[in-house]
Write a protein that holds these residues in place. Structure first.
Motif, PDB file in Angstrom:
ATOM      1  N   LEU A  81       0.802  -1.221   0.000  1.00 48.23           N
ATOM      2  CA  LEU A  81       0.000   0.000   0.000  1.00 48.23           C
ATOM      3  C   LEU A  81       0.837   1.274   0.000  1.00 48.23           C
ATOM      4  CD1 LEU A  81      -2.625  -1.170   2.647  1.00 48.23           C
ATOM      5  CD2 LEU A  81      -3.022  -0.938   0.186  1.00 48.23           C
ATOM      6  N   GLY A  82       2.179   1.131   0.145  1.00 47.51           N
ATOM      7  CA  GLY A  82       3.044   2.299   0.143  1.00 47.51           C
ATOM      8  C   GLY A  82       3.239   2.932   1.501  1.00 47.51           C
ATOM      9  N   GLY A  83       3.130   2.156   2.576  1.00 44.12           N
ATOM     10  CA  GLY A  83       3.320   2.677   3.923  1.00 44.12           C
ATOM     11  C   GLY A  83       4.787   2.869   4.271  1.00 44.12           C
ATOM     12  N   THR A  84       5.061   3.279   5.503  1.00 41.83           N
ATOM     13  CA  THR A  84       6.432   3.535   5.931  1.00 41.83           C
ATOM     14  C   THR A  84       7.001   2.321   6.663  1.00 41.83           C
ATOM     15  OG1 THR A  84       5.669   4.571   7.979  1.00 41.83           O
ATOM     16  CG2 THR A  84       6.125   6.024   6.108  1.00 41.83           C
ATOM     17  N   GLU A  85       8.290   2.054   6.425  1.00 39.28           N
ATOM     18  CA  GLU A  85       8.912   0.855   6.965  1.00 39.28           C
ATOM     19  C   GLU A  85       8.963   0.862   8.486  1.00 39.28           C
ATOM     20  OE1 GLU A  85      12.888  -1.889   6.356  1.00 39.28           O
ATOM     21  OE2 GLU A  85      12.892   0.165   5.613  1.00 39.28           O
ATOM     22  N   ALA A  86       9.372   1.972   9.082  1.00 44.28           N
ATOM     23  CA  ALA A  86       9.516   2.017  10.541  1.00 44.28           C
ATOM     24  C   ALA A  86       8.188   1.755  11.234  1.00 44.28           C
ATOM     25  CB  ALA A  86      10.084   3.370  10.971  1.00 44.28           C
ATOM     26  N   ALA A  87       7.115   2.366  10.716  1.00 46.59           N
ATOM     27  CA  ALA A  87       5.805   2.185  11.338  1.00 46.59           C
ATOM     28  C   ALA A  87       5.312   0.748  11.175  1.00 46.59           C
ATOM     29  CB  ALA A  87       4.798   3.159  10.726  1.00 46.59           C
ATOM     30  N   ALA A  88       5.510   0.172   9.991  1.00 47.13           N
ATOM     31  CA  ALA A  88       5.077  -1.204   9.753  1.00 47.13           C
ATOM     32  C   ALA A  88       5.889  -2.180  10.591  1.00 47.13           C
ATOM     33  CB  ALA A  88       5.209  -1.549   8.273  1.00 47.13           C
ATOM     34  N   LEU A  89       7.190  -1.933  10.690  1.00 39.89           N
ATOM     35  CA  LEU A  89       8.062  -2.803  11.473  1.00 39.89           C
ATOM     36  C   LEU A  89       7.685  -2.777  12.943  1.00 39.89           C
ATOM     37  CD1 LEU A  89      10.560  -4.616  11.688  1.00 39.89           C
ATOM     38  CD2 LEU A  89      11.969  -2.543  11.708  1.00 39.89           C
ATOM     39  N   ALA A  90       7.423  -1.598  13.480  1.00 35.32           N
ATOM     40  CA  ALA A  90       7.051  -1.488  14.893  1.00 35.32           C
ATOM     41  C   ALA A  90       5.700  -2.142  15.159  1.00 35.32           C
ATOM     42  CB  ALA A  90       7.016  -0.018  15.316  1.00 35.32           C
ATOM     43  N   ALA A  91       4.735  -1.920  14.263  1.00 32.83           N
ATOM     44  CA  ALA A  91       3.421  -2.544  14.436  1.00 32.83           C
ATOM     45  C   ALA A  91       3.536  -4.055  14.393  1.00 32.83           C
ATOM     46  CB  ALA A  91       2.456  -2.045  13.359  1.00 32.83           C
ATOM     47  N   GLY A  92       4.324  -4.560  13.438  1.00 28.87           N
ATOM     48  CA  GLY A  92       4.521  -6.001  13.340  1.00 28.87           C
ATOM     49  C   GLY A  92       5.248  -6.565  14.541  1.00 28.87           C
ATOM     50  N   ALA A  93       6.233  -5.825  15.055  1.00 27.52           N
ATOM     51  CA  ALA A  93       6.953  -6.274  16.246  1.00 27.52           C
ATOM     52  C   ALA A  93       6.024  -6.344  17.454  1.00 27.52           C
ATOM     53  CB  ALA A  93       8.123  -5.334  16.528  1.00 27.52           C
ATOM     54  N   GLY A  94       5.092  -5.407  17.543  1.00 26.61           N
ATOM     55  CA  GLY A  94       4.124  -5.460  18.642  1.00 26.61           C
ATOM     56  C   GLY A  94       3.304  -6.734  18.605  1.00 26.61           C
ATOM     57  N   VAL A  95       2.852  -7.112  17.417  1.00 27.28           N
ATOM     58  CA  VAL A  95       2.095  -8.362  17.273  1.00 27.28           C
ATOM     59  C   VAL A  95       2.982  -9.561  17.622  1.00 27.28           C
ATOM     60  CG1 VAL A  95       0.735  -9.803  15.731  1.00 27.28           C
ATOM     61  CG2 VAL A  95       0.646  -7.328  15.487  1.00 27.28           C
ATOM     62  N   GLU A  96       4.227  -9.542  17.169  1.00 26.67           N
ATOM     63  CA  GLU A  96       5.139 -10.656  17.445  1.00 26.67           C
ATOM     64  C   GLU A  96       5.398 -10.813  18.944  1.00 26.67           C
ATOM     65  OE1 GLU A  96       7.706 -13.904  16.242  1.00 26.67           O
ATOM     66  OE2 GLU A  96       5.986 -12.844  15.377  1.00 26.67           O
ATOM     67  N   LEU A  97       5.507  -9.710  19.660  1.00 25.75           N
ATOM     68  CA  LEU A  97       5.721  -9.777  21.104  1.00 25.75           C
ATOM     69  C   LEU A  97       4.499 -10.383  21.805  1.00 25.75           C
ATOM     70  CD1 LEU A  97       7.463  -6.339  21.650  1.00 25.75           C
ATOM     71  CD2 LEU A  97       8.513  -8.587  21.964  1.00 25.75           C
ATOM     72  N   VAL A  98       3.306 -10.036  21.361  1.00 24.98           N
ATOM     73  CA  VAL A  98       2.101 -10.668  21.913  1.00 24.98           C
ATOM     74  C   VAL A  98       2.110 -12.158  21.613  1.00 24.98           C
ATOM     75  CG1 VAL A  98      -0.403 -10.857  21.607  1.00 24.98           C
ATOM     76  CG2 VAL A  98       0.633  -8.622  21.962  1.00 24.98           C
ATOM     77  N   HIS A  99       2.473 -12.516  20.383  1.00 29.24           N
ATOM     78  CA  HIS A  99       2.545 -13.928  20.009  1.00 29.24           C
ATOM     79  C   HIS A  99       3.534 -14.675  20.903  1.00 29.24           C
ATOM     80  CE1 HIS A  99       2.776 -17.551  17.639  1.00 29.24           C
ATOM     81  NE2 HIS A  99       4.028 -17.317  17.286  1.00 29.24           N
ATOM     82  N   CYS A 100       4.707 -14.097  21.117  1.00 29.25           N
ATOM     83  CA  CYS A 100       5.720 -14.759  21.946  1.00 29.25           C
ATOM     84  C   CYS A 100       5.257 -14.889  23.393  1.00 29.25           C
ATOM     85  CB  CYS A 100       7.039 -13.996  21.870  1.00 29.25           C
ATOM     86  SG  CYS A 100       7.868 -14.110  20.266  1.00 29.25           S
ATOM     87  N   TYR A 101       4.602 -13.860  23.914  1.00 34.85           N
ATOM     88  CA  TYR A 101       4.074 -13.975  25.276  1.00 34.85           C
ATOM     89  C   TYR A 101       3.065 -15.115  25.370  1.00 34.85           C
ATOM     90  CZ  TYR A 101      -0.718 -12.694  26.735  1.00 34.85           C
ATOM     91  OH  TYR A 101      -2.053 -12.719  27.051  1.00 34.85           O
ATOM     92  N   SER A 102       2.229 -15.244  24.338  1.00 26.51           N
ATOM     93  CA  SER A 102       1.206 -16.295  24.381  1.00 26.51           C
ATOM     94  C   SER A 102       1.847 -17.682  24.365  1.00 26.51           C
ATOM     95  CB  SER A 102       0.236 -16.146  23.208  1.00 26.51           C
ATOM     96  OG  SER A 102       0.809 -16.574  21.984  1.00 26.51           O
ATOM     97  N   LEU A 103       2.965 -17.832  23.645  1.00 25.94           N
ATOM     98  CA  LEU A 103       3.656 -19.119  23.617  1.00 25.94           C
ATOM     99  C   LEU A 103       4.253 -19.457  24.976  1.00 25.94           C
ATOM    100  CD1 LEU A 103       5.529 -18.898  20.169  1.00 25.94           C
ATOM    101  CD2 LEU A 103       3.281 -19.906  20.668  1.00 25.94           C
ATOM    102  N   VAL A 104       4.843 -18.461  25.626  1.00 27.06           N
ATOM    103  CA  VAL A 104       5.431 -18.688  26.955  1.00 27.06           C
ATOM    104  C   VAL A 104       4.366 -19.160  27.934  1.00 27.06           C
ATOM    105  CG1 VAL A 104       6.567 -17.585  28.927  1.00 27.06           C
ATOM    106  CG2 VAL A 104       7.289 -17.019  26.594  1.00 27.06           C
ATOM    107  N   HIS A 105       3.226 -18.501  27.947  1.00 26.31           N
ATOM    108  CA  HIS A 105       2.155 -18.894  28.864  1.00 26.31           C
ATOM    109  C   HIS A 105       1.504 -20.203  28.431  1.00 26.31           C
ATOM    110  CE1 HIS A 105       1.345 -14.803  31.041  1.00 26.31           C
ATOM    111  NE2 HIS A 105       2.563 -15.257  31.218  1.00 26.31           N
ATOM    112  N   ASP A 106       1.356 -20.413  27.132  1.00 22.51           N
ATOM    113  CA  ASP A 106       0.739 -21.642  26.639  1.00 22.51           C
ATOM    114  C   ASP A 106       1.573 -22.874  26.996  1.00 22.51           C
ATOM    115  OD1 ASP A 106      -1.475 -22.764  25.199  1.00 22.51           O
ATOM    116  OD2 ASP A 106      -0.140 -23.165  23.523  1.00 22.51           O
ATOM    117  N   ASP A 107       2.883 -22.705  27.109  1.00 18.39           N
ATOM    118  CA  ASP A 107       3.768 -23.825  27.429  1.00 18.39           C
ATOM    119  C   ASP A 107       3.762 -24.207  28.910  1.00 18.39           C
ATOM    120  OD1 ASP A 107       4.632 -24.105  24.802  1.00 18.39           O
ATOM    121  OD2 ASP A 107       6.346 -22.769  25.054  1.00 18.39           O
TER     122      ASP A 107
END
Length: 320
Positions: A81-107
């Protein structure tokens, strides 16, 4: 100022060569660098201390593993869509951190009680249960800190939508609620008899909501209009469902070595899956149907959507 905070460059619109795994690995490396910076020893604004044991355990949970599919979807959607890399990277990292937290608790022993994750000891095995609980708590709150930080997303309206979307996707009506339904399907809280609709609802919450939000986050960063967001949400929901069905198939067929964790546990625990409801052939047919929905949803973008189309195919064809 770290490299992740330095600028807001445009997402590179390089010609796509069709080498999806190479593209996925490139983005994963970029995400890894961002996460290494986030989890370093340097105090950030408002912090009093970074306890070494907590930071070490957080790095154990997050770094050096995983395909980073969720941030990849956010970044590639924004790129399209032509967005900015820093903003997309930070948003994606936020989702990844939630995903990683869920794995730690799920285990944890009270949940799925797993000893291995991504081919190494789970956090509660490498450290202890109390540390693992706190690691999950810290990763979850860090996810929202990154998502809300104006250094990466200067538009306050977009930041607010990202925070709200991540909260909804990861909370009681999304991932956490889906985890509870998953435990209920094991019969932990009384007799359970989930039909196909119940199973689809549980999976849409437990796994699909976060994956769908990854795409939505990229749409927000990329400035998608209402119709574009609706199309990308259809893509994200179908992709999330396909991912879970493929994961259920892998749990039956893949080796622990390939998966980096124990397999066959879902069936032993009596978890509700579409493999149980439809059989392996029916589940594979469902994956094909969902990939077709993904491709249809992003068809208006033509060749620019090729990466997202390939991501859908990769989701159901992966071996781990």
């Amino acid at each position: 100022m770290t490299s992740t905070q330095a600028s807001h460059p445009s997402v590179k619109a390089d010609a796509y060569t069709g080498d999806f795994t190479h593209r996925l690995a490139q983005v994963a490396d970029t995400v890894e660098t961002f996460l290494v910076d986030l989890l370093g020893p340097t105090l950030q604004a408002g912090e009093i201390a970074r306890p070494p044991r907590l930071m070490e355990a957080m790095r154990h949970a997050v770094l050096g593993g995983g395909k980073r599919l969720r941030p990849f979807l956010a970044i590639e959607t924004a790129r399209m869509l032509g967005g900015t890399e820093a903003a997309a990277l930070a948003a994606g990292a936020g989702v990844e951190l939630v995903h990683c937290y869920s794995l730690v608790h799920d285990d944890l022993p009270a949940m799925d009680d797993d000893d291995l994750r991504r081919g190494k000891p789970t956090v509660h095995k490498a450290y202890d249960e109390a540390t693992a609980i706190l690691v999950g708590d810290a990763l979850q709150t860090l996810a929202f800190e990154v998502t809300a930080d104006p250094r990466w997303q200067p538009d306050p309206a977009i930041r607010a939508e990202l925070v709200l979307g991540l909260a909804r996707a990861s909370g009681l009506g999304g991932m956490v609620g889906g985890q509870l339904l998953d435990l209920s399907a094991e019969g932990r809280f009384g007799p359970a008899n989930m039909d196909i609709d119940d199973t689809l609802r549980m999976q849409a919450m437990k796994t699909g909501a976060i994956l769908a939000f990854s795409v939505e986050a990229g749409a927000l960063v990329g400035g998608a209009n209402a119709d574009e967001r609706a199309a990308l949400l259809r893509y994200g929901k179908a992709l999330g469902q396909a991912f879970q069905v493929a994961d259920d198939i892998l749990d039956r067929e893949a080796s622990p070595e390939a998966m980096g964790k124990a397999t066959g546990k879902d069936k032993d625990a009596g978890k509700a899956t579409l493999v149980d409801r439809l059989g392996l052939d029916g589940a594979r047919a469902e994956c094909d149907r969902l990939v077709a929905l993904c491709e249809e949803a992003v068809a208006p973008w033509g060749a620019r959507a090729q990466v997202l189309k390939d991501a859908a195919r990769f989701t159901v064809a992966r071996k781990a």
